[in-house]
Design a protein around this motif. Structure first.
Motif, PDB file in Angstrom:
ATOM      1  N   THR A  92      57.840  62.657  27.754  1.00  0.00           N
ATOM      2  CA  THR A  92      58.396  63.574  28.753  1.00  0.00           C
ATOM      3  C   THR A  92      57.730  63.362  30.104  1.00  0.00           C
ATOM      4  OG1 THR A  92      59.004  65.288  27.145  1.00  0.00           O
ATOM      5  CG2 THR A  92      58.578  66.011  29.395  1.00  0.00           C
ATOM      6  N   GLN A  93      56.412  63.274  30.117  1.00  0.00           N
ATOM      7  CA  GLN A  93      55.679  63.061  31.360  1.00  0.00           C
ATOM      8  C   GLN A  93      56.021  61.713  31.990  1.00  0.00           C
ATOM      9  OE1 GLN A  93      51.803  63.562  29.665  1.00  0.00           O
ATOM     10  NE2 GLN A  93      51.783  65.789  29.931  1.00  0.00           N
ATOM     11  N   VAL A  94      56.200  60.684  31.152  1.00  0.00           N
ATOM     12  CA  VAL A  94      56.554  59.361  31.667  1.00  0.00           C
ATOM     13  C   VAL A  94      57.928  59.397  32.336  1.00  0.00           C
ATOM     14  CG1 VAL A  94      57.131  56.997  30.978  1.00  0.00           C
ATOM     15  CG2 VAL A  94      55.089  58.100  30.045  1.00  0.00           C
ATOM     16  N   LEU A  95      58.895  60.054  31.711  1.00  0.00           N
ATOM     17  CA  LEU A  95      60.236  60.142  32.289  1.00  0.00           C
ATOM     18  C   LEU A  95      60.224  60.936  33.595  1.00  0.00           C
ATOM     19  CD1 LEU A  95      62.341  60.689  29.041  1.00  0.00           C
ATOM     20  CD2 LEU A  95      62.456  58.717  30.561  1.00  0.00           C
ATOM     21  N   VAL A  96      59.416  61.983  33.647  1.00  0.00           N
ATOM     22  CA  VAL A  96      59.296  62.747  34.896  1.00  0.00           C
ATOM     23  C   VAL A  96      58.710  61.871  35.994  1.00  0.00           C
ATOM     24  CG1 VAL A  96      58.040  64.645  35.995  1.00  0.00           C
ATOM     25  CG2 VAL A  96      59.178  65.014  33.795  1.00  0.00           C
ATOM     26  N   ALA A  97      57.665  61.116  35.680  1.00  0.00           N
ATOM     27  CA  ALA A  97      57.074  60.215  36.677  1.00  0.00           C
ATOM     28  C   ALA A  97      58.069  59.141  37.108  1.00  0.00           C
ATOM     29  CB  ALA A  97      55.814  59.570  36.101  1.00  0.00           C
ATOM     30  N   LEU A 111      62.931  68.481  31.676  1.00  0.00           N
ATOM     31  CA  LEU A 111      61.654  67.844  31.370  1.00  0.00           C
ATOM     32  C   LEU A 111      60.621  68.196  32.440  1.00  0.00           C
ATOM     33  CD1 LEU A 111      62.885  64.286  30.274  1.00  0.00           C
ATOM     34  CD2 LEU A 111      62.533  66.321  28.854  1.00  0.00           C
ATOM     35  N   LEU A 112      61.033  68.172  33.701  1.00  0.00           N
ATOM     36  CA  LEU A 112      60.132  68.565  34.783  1.00  0.00           C
ATOM     37  C   LEU A 112      59.763  70.040  34.670  1.00  0.00           C
ATOM     38  CD1 LEU A 112      58.643  68.091  37.430  1.00  0.00           C
ATOM     39  CD2 LEU A 112      60.811  68.385  38.638  1.00  0.00           C
ATOM     40  N   LEU A 113      60.717  70.882  34.307  1.00  0.00           N
ATOM     41  CA  LEU A 113      60.417  72.296  34.119  1.00  0.00           C
ATOM     42  C   LEU A 113      59.378  72.500  33.021  1.00  0.00           C
ATOM     43  CD1 LEU A 113      63.833  74.199  34.364  1.00  0.00           C
ATOM     44  CD2 LEU A 113      61.915  74.276  35.954  1.00  0.00           C
ATOM     45  N   ALA A 126      57.284  77.640  20.581  1.00  0.00           N
ATOM     46  CA  ALA A 126      56.404  78.011  21.686  1.00  0.00           C
ATOM     47  C   ALA A 126      56.113  76.861  22.641  1.00  0.00           C
ATOM     48  CB  ALA A 126      55.091  78.565  21.129  1.00  0.00           C
ATOM     49  N   ASP A 127      56.299  75.620  22.220  1.00  0.00           N
ATOM     50  CA  ASP A 127      55.935  74.472  23.043  1.00  0.00           C
ATOM     51  C   ASP A 127      57.009  74.212  24.092  1.00  0.00           C
ATOM     52  OD1 ASP A 127      55.151  72.102  24.167  1.00  0.00           O
ATOM     53  OD2 ASP A 127      54.813  71.056  22.283  1.00  0.00           O
ATOM     54  N   PRO A 128      56.699  74.364  25.394  1.00  0.00           N
ATOM     55  CA  PRO A 128      57.729  74.133  26.420  1.00  0.00           C
ATOM     56  C   PRO A 128      58.220  72.688  26.447  1.00  0.00           C
ATOM     57  CG  PRO A 128      55.568  74.365  27.441  1.00  0.00           C
ATOM     58  CD  PRO A 128      55.404  74.743  25.999  1.00  0.00           C
ATOM     59  N   PHE A 129      57.368  71.733  26.036  1.00  0.00           N
ATOM     60  CA  PHE A 129      57.800  70.335  26.034  1.00  0.00           C
ATOM     61  C   PHE A 129      58.879  70.095  24.974  1.00  0.00           C
ATOM     62  CE2 PHE A 129      53.730  69.941  28.181  1.00  0.00           C
ATOM     63  CZ  PHE A 129      54.034  69.065  29.197  1.00  0.00           C
ATOM     64  N   GLU A 130      58.775  70.751  23.826  1.00  0.00           N
ATOM     65  CA  GLU A 130      59.800  70.618  22.797  1.00  0.00           C
ATOM     66  C   GLU A 130      61.105  71.266  23.252  1.00  0.00           C
ATOM     67  OE1 GLU A 130      58.879  69.125  19.079  1.00  0.00           O
ATOM     68  OE2 GLU A 130      58.515  68.173  21.027  1.00  0.00           O
ATOM     69  N   ARG A 131      61.003  72.437  23.877  1.00  0.00           N
ATOM     70  CA  ARG A 131      62.211  73.083  24.411  1.00  0.00           C
ATOM     71  C   ARG A 131      62.831  72.226  25.515  1.00  0.00           C
ATOM     72  NH1 ARG A 131      58.854  77.795  24.458  1.00  0.00           N
ATOM     73  NH2 ARG A 131      58.775  77.700  26.741  1.00  0.00           N
ATOM     74  N   ALA A 181      67.079  68.856  27.461  1.00  0.00           N
ATOM     75  CA  ALA A 181      67.491  67.641  28.169  1.00  0.00           C
ATOM     76  C   ALA A 181      68.654  66.973  27.458  1.00  0.00           C
ATOM     77  CB  ALA A 181      66.306  66.683  28.289  1.00  0.00           C
ATOM     78  N   PHE A 182      68.582  66.920  26.113  1.00  0.00           N
ATOM     79  CA  PHE A 182      69.700  66.301  25.399  1.00  0.00           C
ATOM     80  C   PHE A 182      70.955  67.168  25.480  1.00  0.00           C
ATOM     81  CE2 PHE A 182      72.421  65.221  21.887  1.00  0.00           C
ATOM     82  CZ  PHE A 182      72.482  63.836  22.020  1.00  0.00           C
TER      83      PHE A 182
END
Length: 430
Positions: free
Chosen positions: A116-121, A183-185, A375-380, A385-386
């Motif tokens: 997720t972080q890589v795609l945001v970058a 993903l950025l959110l 609870a994990d915002p990255f999973e949400r 995103a999909f």
């Protein structure tokens, strides 16, 4: 810590070191250039295929996709589009392999968080060049590697006045910005939890990225992108915040609805249109295209597409056939029906379309059942995103951009790994 060692963090145990590095590099480069991204992603795919456990035939989802591939291949010899049906398979069959071969890099929540972080970058160049294109007058062509990679960067965007940045068309740029927005959110929510604990350079940087990407989304002039920007917020923030977030969003959107919806009394609509910029309410009410004939609208394309599916429901008309048949029936040329299920059914038949759509819906539901919306915002953010990409494909077909197609299948592969408990042999998340 050396950069290489930092990049090795969060690597699932089933992923090789070189494959994990190549996967991250390829996804970072993907938005900027498919050509630059292909080499590291292909290496990652080979490594993922070689070290994937269990083997592909032990996964019933892969067998399902093999059946779809057989149906698609059987449809090609009978295609109305002739030889074009065969290269049309390239938009699908290689990605069935990628769906399985990339899964070793997405096996854990920590791995999906890193990607997720890589795609945001990797989205930052899209935002920067797009804003520079419209606000500073940047234009191409820009060339690197002895003209091996060329960014055309049309002056003022393509179509004119709409942000397209590094992509060939504004709607494709909008699709990339829309799916990467949740993903950025997710990154912003994660960083925001640290805001009151300790200050670092991350907070203002992420805030700047959020504001810049929102501006870029707006400047694409894409109604799909605008809708995605709104839908993503409650999904990424999670149900715990809906009690105050949904009423707040409703109040913010009320003037837009009053300005756009037909039948609203002028006493309410005129003040609403004074508040909402005309660029928004005019676009949402289709002001610029109100005189278009039915054949040039989505409804006209979908009605013809449904009739085409009814005429040849089993094996379809072949890839690219819509662009040949639609002018004969409607008198207007369109390259595709602006709806992915209809495009699949026209190209390869209704059974293949239902199998693909059914698999996607099943994985979305199954990953929810396994707690991906917890609870994990990255999973949400990943799940959202999909969903955003799926919704975009209901009214357009950005998958015909190779970058969108690649990232869509990678997001789907992440849902596949999240839909089952972590396989034995994987090291704990770090």
């Amino acid at each position: 810590m050396p950069l290489i060692e930092r990049l090795q963090q969060h690597r699932p145990s089933v992923a090789t070191r070189s494959g994990w590095l190549a996967f991250q590099l390829g996804l970072f480069l993907l938005a900027s250039s498919l050509l630059l991204a292909v080499i590291p992603l292909f290496w990652a795919l080979l490594e993922g295929t070689r070290h994937h456990r269990p083997r592909w035939w032990r996964d019933r989802v892969n067998l399902w996709l093999v059946a779809v591939a057989v149906l698609m291949t059987c449809a090609a010899p009978f295609a109305r589009s002739g030889w074009l049906a065969w290269p049309g398979l390239v938009n699908w069959l290689p990605f069935f392999w990628g769906f399985w071969g990339f899964q070793p890099y997405l096996m854990t929540p920590a791995a999906r968080r890193r990607i997720t972080q890589v795609l945001v970058a990797g989205t930052v160049p899209v935002v920067v060049t797009g804003l520079g294109q419209l606000l500073l007058g940047w234009s191409g062509p820009w060339e690197v590697l002895n003209r091996l990679v060329i960014w055309h960067m049309d002056p003022g965007g393509l179509p004119p006045g709409r942000l397209s940045g590094l992509f060939d068309y504004a709607n494709v740029a909008a699709a990339w910005l829309a799916f990467s927005w949740p993903l950025l959110l997710a990154v912003a929510v994660s960083i925001g939890r640290q805001w009151w604990g300790r200050w670092s350079w991350k907070q203002p940087t992420v805030l700047l990225l959020v504001v810049s990407q929102l501006a870029a989304l707006y400047l694409t002039d894409s109604r799909n992108a605008w809708g995605a920007a709104v839908v993503a917020v409650p999904l990424v923030l999670g149900p715990a915040r809906w009690i105050w977030l949904l009423p707040g969003l409703s109040l913010l959107l009320l003037p837009v609805l009053l300005a756009v919806l037909p039948g609203i009394p002028e006493l309410l609509q005129l003040p609403a249109r004074a508040i909402v910029p005309e660029a928004i309410w005019g676009r949402l009410s289709d002001l610029a295209f109100s005189e278009r004939p039915l054949a040039s609208t989505r409804l006209g394309q979908w009605s013809v597409a449904v009739s085409l599916v009814a005429d040849r429901p089993w094996l379809g008309w072949g890839a690219a056939a819509f662009s040949l048949v639609y002018p004969e029936r409607a008198g207007v040329w369109h390259g595709h029906p602006h709806n992915l299920p209809l495009e699949l059914a026209i190209s390869f038949g209704l059974p293949a379309a239902l199998m693909i759509v059914g698999l996607v819906v099943w994985l979305l539901v199954r990953s929810l059942q396994r707690g991906m919306f917890g609870a994990d915002p990255f999973e949400r953010g990943w799940w959202t995103a999909f969903v955003i990409l799926a919704l975009l494909h209901a009214t357009d077909l950005p998958l015909y951009s190779g970058q969108i197609n690649v990232v869509g299948w990678i997001l789907l592969a992440g849902l596949r790994t999240a839909a089952w408990p972590r396989p034995s042999g994987l090291r704990p998340d770090v």
